[in-house]
Design an enzyme around this catalytic site. Structure first.
Site, PDB file in Angstrom:
ATOM      1  N   GLY A 104       3.467  -1.769  -5.475  1.00 31.89           N
ATOM      2  CA  GLY A 104       4.186  -3.047  -5.546  1.00 31.89           C
ATOM      3  C   GLY A 104       4.305  -3.416  -7.013  1.00 31.89           C
ATOM      4  O   GLY A 104       3.305  -3.413  -7.747  1.00 31.89           O
TER       5      GLY A 104
ATOM      6  N   GLY B 176      -0.777   8.191 -10.866  1.00 36.45           N
ATOM      7  CA  GLY B 176      -0.873   6.921 -10.149  1.00 36.45           C
ATOM      8  C   GLY B 176      -0.177   5.803 -10.897  1.00 36.45           C
ATOM      9  O   GLY B 176       0.296   5.985 -12.030  1.00 36.45           O
TER      10      GLY B 176
ATOM     11  N   ALA C 103       0.870  -1.174   0.000  1.00 32.21           N
ATOM     12  CA  ALA C 103       0.000   0.000   0.000  1.00 32.21           C
ATOM     13  C   ALA C 103       0.906   1.223   0.000  1.00 32.21           C
ATOM     14  O   ALA C 103       1.733   1.382   0.903  1.00 32.21           O
ATOM     15  CB  ALA C 103      -0.890  -0.016   1.238  1.00 32.21           C
TER      16      ALA C 103
ATOM     17  N   GLY D 232       7.418   1.056 -16.106  1.00 35.21           N
ATOM     18  CA  GLY D 232       8.018  -0.267 -16.302  1.00 35.21           C
ATOM     19  C   GLY D 232       7.019  -1.375 -15.983  1.00 35.21           C
ATOM     20  O   GLY D 232       7.002  -2.422 -16.638  1.00 35.21           O
ATOM     21  N   ASP D 233       6.184  -1.149 -14.985  1.00 35.50           N
ATOM     22  CA  ASP D 233       5.178  -2.166 -14.629  1.00 35.50           C
ATOM     23  C   ASP D 233       4.132  -2.286 -15.740  1.00 35.50           C
ATOM     24  O   ASP D 233       3.706  -3.395 -16.085  1.00 35.50           O
ATOM     25  CB  ASP D 233       4.506  -1.808 -13.303  1.00 35.50           C
ATOM     26  CG  ASP D 233       5.482  -1.845 -12.139  1.00 35.50           C
ATOM     27  OD1 ASP D 233       6.485  -2.572 -12.236  1.00 35.50           O
ATOM     28  OD2 ASP D 233       5.243  -1.139 -11.150  1.00 35.50           O
TER      29      ASP D 233
ATOM     30  N   SER E  90      -3.373   3.910 -13.369  1.00 34.92           N
ATOM     31  CA  SER E  90      -3.051   4.505 -14.679  1.00 34.92           C
ATOM     32  C   SER E  90      -3.019   3.475 -15.809  1.00 34.92           C
ATOM     33  O   SER E  90      -2.817   3.830 -16.968  1.00 34.92           O
ATOM     34  CB  SER E  90      -1.703   5.226 -14.615  1.00 34.92           C
ATOM     35  OG  SER E  90      -0.637   4.290 -14.578  1.00 34.92           O
TER      36      SER E  90
ATOM     37  N   THR F 115      14.271  -1.417 -21.295  1.00 36.03           N
ATOM     38  CA  THR F 115      13.350  -0.286 -21.447  1.00 36.03           C
ATOM     39  C   THR F 115      14.145   1.001 -21.252  1.00 36.03           C
ATOM     40  O   THR F 115      15.009   1.091 -20.375  1.00 36.03           O
ATOM     41  CB  THR F 115      12.154  -0.366 -20.476  1.00 36.03           C
ATOM     42  OG1 THR F 115      12.629  -0.309 -19.137  1.00 36.03           O
ATOM     43  CG2 THR F 115      11.355  -1.652 -20.699  1.00 36.03           C
TER      44      THR F 115
ATOM     45  N   ASN G 187       1.231  -4.241  -9.569  1.00 36.83           N
ATOM     46  CA  ASN G 187       0.964  -3.300 -10.673  1.00 36.83           C
ATOM     47  C   ASN G 187       0.992  -4.011 -12.022  1.00 36.83           C
ATOM     48  O   ASN G 187       0.180  -3.729 -12.915  1.00 36.83           O
ATOM     49  CB  ASN G 187       2.021  -2.190 -10.705  1.00 36.83           C
ATOM     50  CG  ASN G 187       1.902  -1.235  -9.534  1.00 36.83           C
ATOM     51  OD1 ASN G 187       0.862  -1.154  -8.899  1.00 36.83           O
ATOM     52  ND2 ASN G 187       2.984  -0.522  -9.258  1.00 36.83           N
TER      53      ASN G 187
ATOM     54  N   GLY H  10      12.889   4.374 -21.093  1.00 39.45           N
ATOM     55  CA  GLY H  10      12.110   5.576 -20.768  1.00 39.45           C
ATOM     56  C   GLY H  10      11.500   6.169 -22.023  1.00 39.45           C
ATOM     57  O   GLY H  10      10.885   5.461 -22.830  1.00 39.45           O
TER      58      GLY H  10
HETATM   59  P1  ADP Z   1      10.906   2.140 -15.348  1.00 36.45           P
HETATM   60  O1  ADP Z   1       9.561   2.696 -15.038  1.00 36.45           O
HETATM   61  O2  ADP Z   1      11.096   0.729 -14.882  1.00 36.45           O
HETATM   62  O3  ADP Z   1      12.052   3.040 -14.987  1.00 36.45           O
HETATM   63  P2  ADP Z   1      11.225   3.029 -18.111  1.00 36.45           P
HETATM   64  O4  ADP Z   1      11.399   4.418 -17.600  1.00 36.45           O
HETATM   65  O5  ADP Z   1      12.296   2.489 -18.979  1.00 36.45           O
HETATM   66  O6  ADP Z   1      10.974   1.972 -16.947  1.00 36.45           O
HETATM   67  O7  ADP Z   1       9.837   2.986 -18.899  1.00 36.45           O
HETATM   68  C1  ADP Z   1       9.249   1.790 -19.329  1.00 36.45           C
HETATM   69  C2  ADP Z   1       8.552   2.031 -20.644  1.00 36.45           C
HETATM   70  O8  ADP Z   1       7.574   3.052 -20.471  1.00 36.45           O
HETATM   71  C3  ADP Z   1       9.461   2.512 -21.763  1.00 36.45           C
HETATM   72  O9  ADP Z   1      10.019   1.414 -22.464  1.00 36.45           O
HETATM   73  C4  ADP Z   1       8.484   3.301 -22.636  1.00 36.45           C
HETATM   74  O10 ADP Z   1       7.811   2.420 -23.515  1.00 36.45           O
HETATM   75  C5  ADP Z   1       7.472   3.839 -21.636  1.00 36.45           C
HETATM   76  N1  ADP Z   1       7.775   5.238 -21.269  1.00 36.45           N
HETATM   77  C6  ADP Z   1       8.516   5.671 -20.211  1.00 36.45           C
HETATM   78  N2  ADP Z   1       8.593   7.024 -20.209  1.00 36.45           N
HETATM   79  C7  ADP Z   1       7.878   7.447 -21.283  1.00 36.45           C
HETATM   80  C8  ADP Z   1       7.562   8.731 -21.844  1.00 36.45           C
HETATM   81  N3  ADP Z   1       8.000   9.858 -21.284  1.00 36.45           N
HETATM   82  N4  ADP Z   1       6.782   8.759 -22.963  1.00 36.45           N
HETATM   83  C9  ADP Z   1       6.310   7.625 -23.539  1.00 36.45           C
HETATM   84  N5  ADP Z   1       6.583   6.397 -23.062  1.00 36.45           N
HETATM   85  C10 ADP Z   1       7.347   6.294 -21.961  1.00 36.45           C
END
Ligand code: ADP
Length: 307
Positions: free
Chosen positions: A42, A291, A15, A255-256, A295, A223, A46, A225
């Protein structure tokens, strides 16, 4: 996509209790906060919610205390169409995270107490071997003890189940675990933690993924970002761009969303590159909403974005 095979996810629910205040209290001091928010968290939970909202046949395996947060976990899962295999643990408590958010900067300081989930043992996993063996896709992360993740991956691999290890949070891993994984899905920080190779570009991710391939993983998905994700196997290395679904509101849980989406797609028999595109779209929608679990998008929303 065709008929879905079952997905089983082993992991942790906590939680999330988020407090916003102008500053942190000093030791011995009490201050008034500006707001409070309670929400489901968690990584494993998620990911299960993400897969459930996408219509996957998903069962989440964990331990919970017998308390109000356990009720919250169960409501969260039933709302998302997630079945659960819960080992009740009355002598412990359901995990909780204290999240302090500093008003103005948005910086945070967090204490996670995983509670009952830290007691998930290899014996628990063996007691649920039939569930794991019945899956088409098995997913775990590293929030519960590594020995238990390892045992579950062994059982899944032994039954020919597709295995995904999301190596989060970053931890050092026994070499044997890599040989049990069809997919390992680190983010940039975790890829660096596992390989010692700093990852800030697609090329860096390729180098880190090569190092993980050499340890015996089937496919690495790094991944990246807002740069999307890299699918890397011995035969191919494909960069998939992030999918934008609107202005970014909160990236916690991206990431989840990605891992839940990946599992749901692979369970439907979608080929890996297409499954990575689908997962990027799932995560791309989740970051446009506040969230983590709340989300996660529905299948209809993802299909509309990819159409
Ligand atoms: P974590 O949340 O584990 O740090 P990442 O930041 O790599 O993982 O994000 C996981 C996935 O979420 C990415 O591969 C991408 O597809 C998506 N993502 C993350 N940030 C963005 C963003 N700003 N715009 C669009 N997609 C995103």
């Amino acid at each position: 996509m065709t008929a879905s095979k079952p997905v089983v996810i082993l992991g942790v629910f906590v939680a999330d209790t988020a407090y916003r205040a102008d500053r942190q209290p000093r030791m011995g001091e009490t201050i008034l906060g500006n707001s409070f928010k309670l929400g489901p968290g968690g990584k494993g939970s998620n990911q299960a919610v993400a897969a459930g909202k996408l219509g996957a046949d998903i069962t989440f395996l964990t331990r919970l205390g017998v308390d109000a947060f356990a009720d919250m976990a169960k409501h969260t899962w039933s709302d998302a169409g997630v079945k659960s295999a819960v080992i009740d643990t009355p002598d412990s408590y359901t995990g909780a995270a204290y999240i302090f958010v500093e008003e103005g900067t948005g910086n945070n300081a967090i204490i996670v107490s995983p509670g009952a989930a830290m007691l998930i043992s290899p014996a628990d996993i063996e007691a649920h071997a039939a569930l794991i063996e019945s899956a088409g896709v098995f997913v775990t992360q590293l929030e519960q003890p590594i020995d238990s993740a390892l045992r579950a991956l062994e059982i899944a691999r032994g039954a020919g189940v597709t295995t995904i290890l999301n190596p989060a949070p970053a931890a050092s891993l026994p070499d044997r675990i890599y040989t049990l994984c069809d997919y390992v899905t680190p983010n940039e920080t975790e890829a660096e933690g596992l390989t010692g190779i700093k990852v800030s570009s697609v090329d860096d991710a390729r180098r880190a993924a090569d190092a993980l391939l050499a340890k015996g993983v089937g496919a690495i998905i790094v991944t990246l970002g807002e740069k999307g994700a890299l699918l890397h196997t011995k035969d191919r290395s494909e960069h998939v761009g992030a999918v934008s679904a609107g202005p970014v509101v909160e990236t916690t849980g991206a990431g989840d969303a990605f891992n839940g989406g990946l599992a749901a797609a692979l369970a439907k028999g979608v080929e890996p590159l297409e499954a990575v595109r689908f997962a990027c779209a799932v995560a791309g929608i989740s970051v446009t909403r506040p969230g983590t679990a709340p989300s996660m998008p529905t299948l209809q929303e993802v299909e509309a974005l990819l159409a």
